[in-house]
Scaffold this active site. Structure first.
Site, PDB file in Angstrom:
ATOM      1  N   GLU A  89       0.814  -1.219   0.000  1.00 15.56           N
ATOM      2  CA  GLU A  89       0.000   0.000   0.000  1.00 15.56           C
ATOM      3  C   GLU A  89       0.850   1.274   0.000  1.00 15.56           C
ATOM      4  OE1 GLU A  89      -3.040  -0.471   3.021  1.00 15.56           O
ATOM      5  OE2 GLU A  89      -4.052  -1.988   1.805  1.00 15.56           O
ATOM      6  N   GLU A 123      -4.800  -8.771  -1.499  1.00 16.76           N
ATOM      7  CA  GLU A 123      -5.289  -8.506  -0.143  1.00 16.76           C
ATOM      8  C   GLU A 123      -6.715  -7.995  -0.136  1.00 16.76           C
ATOM      9  OE1 GLU A 123      -2.825  -6.237   2.670  1.00 16.76           O
ATOM     10  OE2 GLU A 123      -4.680  -5.451   3.507  1.00 16.76           O
TER      11      GLU A 123
END
Length: 465
Positions: free
Chosen positions: A217, A313
């Site tokens: 991220e 994810e």
């Protein structure tokens, strides 16, 4: 005991070679009256008429597999809250051919929010640095994560492993901390060596590391757990000038993935891949579910068709609504939707969490694991995500091709695969409010089934001869 009994039940109904002229059916219903439950087989008859057509001649991507991340929290619970018998039973249930057959997993490089402490593999006191990585050690990973991954790979030798850092060591960053900040330019080369040493050290413990994303991220700086912001331009330079050449110098075969973040900003991976130096070393793009639409995967893949796609994810949790809604969303959007948009692998987040949605330090306070392990009793609860993943992971084997499959107008959504052993797999979800009769045509044969509303069925049959 519950894990042992569940494994025995799965083993008793596990998919053996499909008898000729029969179609196996495995059903899940939103009221939980059927949970990956084997149904009576269907006859496979000659014929070409069908409302759904499966076409093995149309090949798309070759699959790596389905699974979930072995986080620090997951590994801690598996190693410390289950006795050896129940630990083995649960891992066989999740990774074994007699269970869900998970063939893909993700490990963190250092701590994430689902760790009991924040650490990297080369921590230094504030103000001190270690550019030569003389203090490098993967000792924290050896406590629980690597033993769990090693056991999973022993059960399933085809298990593919991806690794991702949440942060570089603090001394490499603008904050001199694992929390927030970006990577200093002076640390690009040490960070590349840090990742290379991690790949080598992990491989020495559990075998080859198949994929690595250089940052989890990278467009987010968490307030209370490790994270690091890296722009597309930064990632391009780090990969193209440092990580790629360093891996080549070290002789590492690990494939490098970009992005590892949400669907809502495809311009990020597009920017990285537009850089010629980075493009040379980037094997593919990894995606998360927390923003945007799954179709972003196809947008980037259409622009760079030589790059692999992975979904890496998503987490269920208290926010995700009733059981039926969580299960159907995960199945339709991730298990079916991500591969329909070119994903070779589909990963959920924590493999296991406890009854308090942890252990964790910062970050998500109500995330749910694929299974819940009661930290007091060791009892196992199988969550909606378990059954959504299982609808594919038990039947779609590593190396399977995603093949052509039409949807049925009015509510039947599908995805199909051709396995290396010659078996065919069709997953169908009935999005309509009423039961639907579907007729499936494939390779000159056909079968029929009535699928309950909001139900999902996996069909498996042998290639007709």
């Amino acid at each position: 005991m519950r894990a042992v009994l569940a494994l025995a039940l799965l083993a008793a109904t596990a998919a053996a070679p499909v008898p000729p002229s029969q179609v196996e059916v495995w059903l899940t219903l939103p009221d939980k009256s059927a949970l990956l439950a084997r149904q009576a087989p269907l006859p496979l008859k000659r014929g070409t008429a069908g409302t759904i057509t499966v076409d093995p001649a149309k090949r798309y991507q070759r699959m790596v597999g389905f699974g979930a991340a072995i986080t620090d929290a997951s590994a801690y619970l598996i190693q410390r809250r289950l006795n050896s018998q129940h630990r083995t039973a649960l891992l066989r249930e999740l990774f074994g051919s007699e269970g869900l057959g998970f063939a893909f997993t993700r490990l963190t490089v250092g701590a994430s929010d689902f760790s009991r402490s924040h650490y990297s593999y080369d921590d230094m006191p504030k103000g001190q640095t270690d550019p030569g990585l003389s203090r490098f050690s993967i000792a924290p990973a050896r406590e629980d994560v690597l033993p769990t991954a090693r056991a999973a790979r022993t059960i399933n030798p085809e298990l593919a492993v991806m690794i991702s850092p949440w942060s570089a060591p603090g001394w490499m960053k603008s904050t001199d901390s694992l929390v927030k900040g970006t990577l200093l330019e002076t640390a690009y080369a040490p960070f590349a060596r840090y990742l290379g040493k991690t790949v080598q050290a992990f491989a020495a413990e559990i075998g080859p590391i198949d994929y690595l994303s250089i940052q989890n991220e990278p467009d987010f700086e968490p307030e209370d757990y490790p994270g690091m912001r890296l722009s597309a331009a930064q990632r391009a330079r780090i990969i193209g000038d440092h990580v790629g050449p360093e891996f080549a110098r070290m002789g590492l075969k690990t494939k490098i993935l970009d992005w590892d973040h949400n669907w809502d900003k495809p311009e990020h991976p597009l920017g990285t891949l537009a850089d010629p130096a980075a493009n040379r070393y980037v094997a593919g793009v990894a995606w998360h579910c927390y923003g945007g639409d799954v179709s972003a995967q196809s947008k980037v893949r259409d622009a760079f068709p030589d790059k692999e796609v992975f979904f890496t994810e998503c987490s269920g949790g208290n926010w995700s609504g009733p059981w039926a809604d969580s299960w159907s969303w995960t199945l339709r959007t991730l298990v079916m939707g991500a591969p329909r948009n070119w994903a070779r692998g589909v990963l959920l987040w924590n493999l296991a969490l406890d009854e308090k949605y942890g252990p964790h330090l910062g970050g998500c306070g109500d995330c749910r694991g694929v299974v819940t392990i009661d930290s007091r009793t060791g009892a196992i609860t199988r969550n909606p995500e378990y059954y959504a993943l299982g609808q594919a992971s038990r039947f779609v084997r590593p190396g399977a091709w995603r093949i052509g499959a039409t949807n049925e107008p009015g509510g039947i959504e599908t995805i199909a695969y051709a396995n290396p052993d010659g078996s065919r797999v069709l997953i169908a979800f009935n999005a309509a409010a009423a039961a639907r009769d579907l007729t499936v045509s494939a390779e000159g044969h056909r079968f029929a089934y009535r699928l309950a509303p909001q139900g999902a069925a996996t069909f498996r049959w042998q290639r007709p001869r």
